[in-house]
Design a protein around this motif. Structure first.
Motif, mmCIF file in Angstrom:
data_model
loop_
_atom_site.group_PDB
_atom_site.id
_atom_site.type_symbol
_atom_site.label_atom_id
_atom_site.label_comp_id
_atom_site.label_asym_id
_atom_site.label_seq_id
_atom_site.Cartn_x
_atom_site.Cartn_y
_atom_site.Cartn_z
ATOM 1 N N ALA A 199 -3.436 6.710 -5.527
ATOM 2 C CA ALA A 199 -2.050 7.138 -5.372
ATOM 3 C C ALA A 199 -1.433 6.521 -4.116
ATOM 4 O O ALA A 199 -0.285 6.111 -4.114
ATOM 5 N N ASP A 200 -2.199 6.432 -3.030
ATOM 6 C CA ASP A 200 -1.685 5.836 -1.799
ATOM 7 C C ASP A 200 -1.424 4.334 -1.978
ATOM 8 O O ASP A 200 -0.451 3.799 -1.456
ATOM 9 N N ASN A 201 -2.298 3.659 -2.726
ATOM 10 C CA ASN A 201 -2.147 2.222 -2.940
ATOM 11 C C ASN A 201 -0.901 1.910 -3.769
ATOM 12 O O ASN A 201 -0.160 0.992 -3.456
ATOM 13 N N SER A 202 -0.665 2.666 -4.818
ATOM 14 C CA SER A 202 0.497 2.401 -5.649
ATOM 15 C C SER A 202 1.788 2.739 -4.909
ATOM 16 O O SER A 202 2.797 2.074 -5.079
ATOM 17 N N ALA A 203 1.794 3.728 -4.074
ATOM 18 C CA ALA A 203 2.981 4.064 -3.284
ATOM 19 C C ALA A 203 3.265 2.962 -2.262
ATOM 20 O O ALA A 203 4.420 2.640 -1.998
ATOM 21 N N GLY A 204 2.218 2.365 -1.707
ATOM 22 C CA GLY A 204 2.403 1.276 -0.748
ATOM 23 C C GLY A 204 2.967 0.040 -1.416
ATOM 24 O O GLY A 204 3.776 -0.677 -0.846
ATOM 25 N N LEU A 216 6.581 -1.703 -0.483
ATOM 26 C CA LEU A 216 6.729 -3.122 -0.137
ATOM 27 C C LEU A 216 7.846 -3.756 -0.969
ATOM 28 O O LEU A 216 8.665 -4.502 -0.447
ATOM 29 N N LEU A 217 7.872 -3.424 -2.257
ATOM 30 C CA LEU A 217 8.919 -3.955 -3.134
ATOM 31 C C LEU A 217 10.299 -3.466 -2.702
ATOM 32 O O LEU A 217 11.253 -4.237 -2.685
ATOM 33 N N MET A 218 10.390 -2.217 -2.322
ATOM 34 C CA MET A 218 11.675 -1.665 -1.876
ATOM 35 C C MET A 218 12.117 -2.283 -0.550
ATOM 36 O O MET A 218 13.310 -2.436 -0.316
ATOM 37 N N LEU A 237 11.466 -5.414 0.350
ATOM 38 C CA LEU A 237 11.828 -6.807 0.084
ATOM 39 C C LEU A 237 13.059 -6.936 -0.803
ATOM 40 O O LEU A 237 13.690 -7.995 -0.828
ATOM 41 N N ALA A 238 13.433 -5.887 -1.505
ATOM 42 C CA ALA A 238 14.566 -5.930 -2.424
ATOM 43 C C ALA A 238 15.878 -6.338 -1.745
ATOM 44 O O ALA A 238 16.608 -7.173 -2.291
ATOM 45 N N PRO A 239 16.247 -5.827 -0.573
ATOM 46 C CA PRO A 239 17.502 -6.286 0.054
ATOM 47 C C PRO A 239 17.500 -7.777 0.391
ATOM 48 O O PRO A 239 18.525 -8.440 0.258
ATOM 49 N N PHE A 240 16.348 -8.301 0.794
ATOM 50 C CA PHE A 240 16.267 -9.728 1.110
ATOM 51 C C PHE A 240 16.405 -10.578 -0.150
ATOM 52 O O PHE A 240 17.067 -11.617 -0.135
ATOM 53 N N LEU A 241 15.790 -10.144 -1.246
ATOM 54 C CA LEU A 241 15.926 -10.865 -2.507
ATOM 55 C C LEU A 241 17.369 -10.816 -3.005
ATOM 56 O O LEU A 241 17.918 -11.831 -3.450
ATOM 57 N N LEU A 242 17.989 -9.649 -2.914
ATOM 58 C CA LEU A 242 19.374 -9.507 -3.318
ATOM 59 C C LEU A 242 20.287 -10.384 -2.463
ATOM 60 O O LEU A 242 21.194 -11.039 -2.970
ATOM 61 N N MET A 243 20.034 -10.456 -1.167
ATOM 62 C CA MET A 243 20.832 -11.283 -0.262
ATOM 63 C C MET A 243 20.680 -12.766 -0.620
ATOM 64 O O MET A 243 21.657 -13.514 -0.619
#
Length: 104
Positions: free
Chosen positions: A4-9, A13-15, A17-23
């Motif tokens: 559960a801790d691994n999947s939350a991490g 990480l995706l959340m 990096l999302a603003p940088f990808l969107l930018m």
């Protein structure tokens, strides 16, 4: 518990990096792509230059192409004045010369 801790991490990480990808996507469509299109149009205009075309240089000089080579252009400004420019100094074409093929 450990899974559960691994999947939350991973989603964290995706959340992050999302603003940088969107930018990057926004910059691509608003800045990079239009600049590439403008450059492509300019290069095709420079390749299509022909003797007799009325052009304007980047400096604002108006003239008619008297001679043309791969990298230079001789502009006829008036009856007695001819000036040599680099082909890249042409800003736009005001009027195209009439081809003998198109007149027939």
């Amino acid at each position: 518990m450990w899974l559960a801790d691994n999947s939350a991490g991973g989603s964290n990480l995706l959340m992050s990096l999302a603003p940088f990808l969107l930018m990057f996507v926004v910059f691509y469509f608003l800045l990079i792509r239009p600049q590439q299109k403008k450059s492509k149009n300019r290069n095709s205009m420079l390749r299509a230059l022909a003797k007799g075309d009325k052009v304007t240089t980047i400096g604002g000089l108006h003239g008619t192409i008297a001679e043309i080579t791969d990298d230079t252009i001789v502009l006829k400004v008036n009856d007695a004045t001819k000036l040599t420019f680099d082909r890249s100094a042409i800003n736009n074409v005001a009027a195209r010369a009439m081809d003998s093929k198109s007149e027939k």
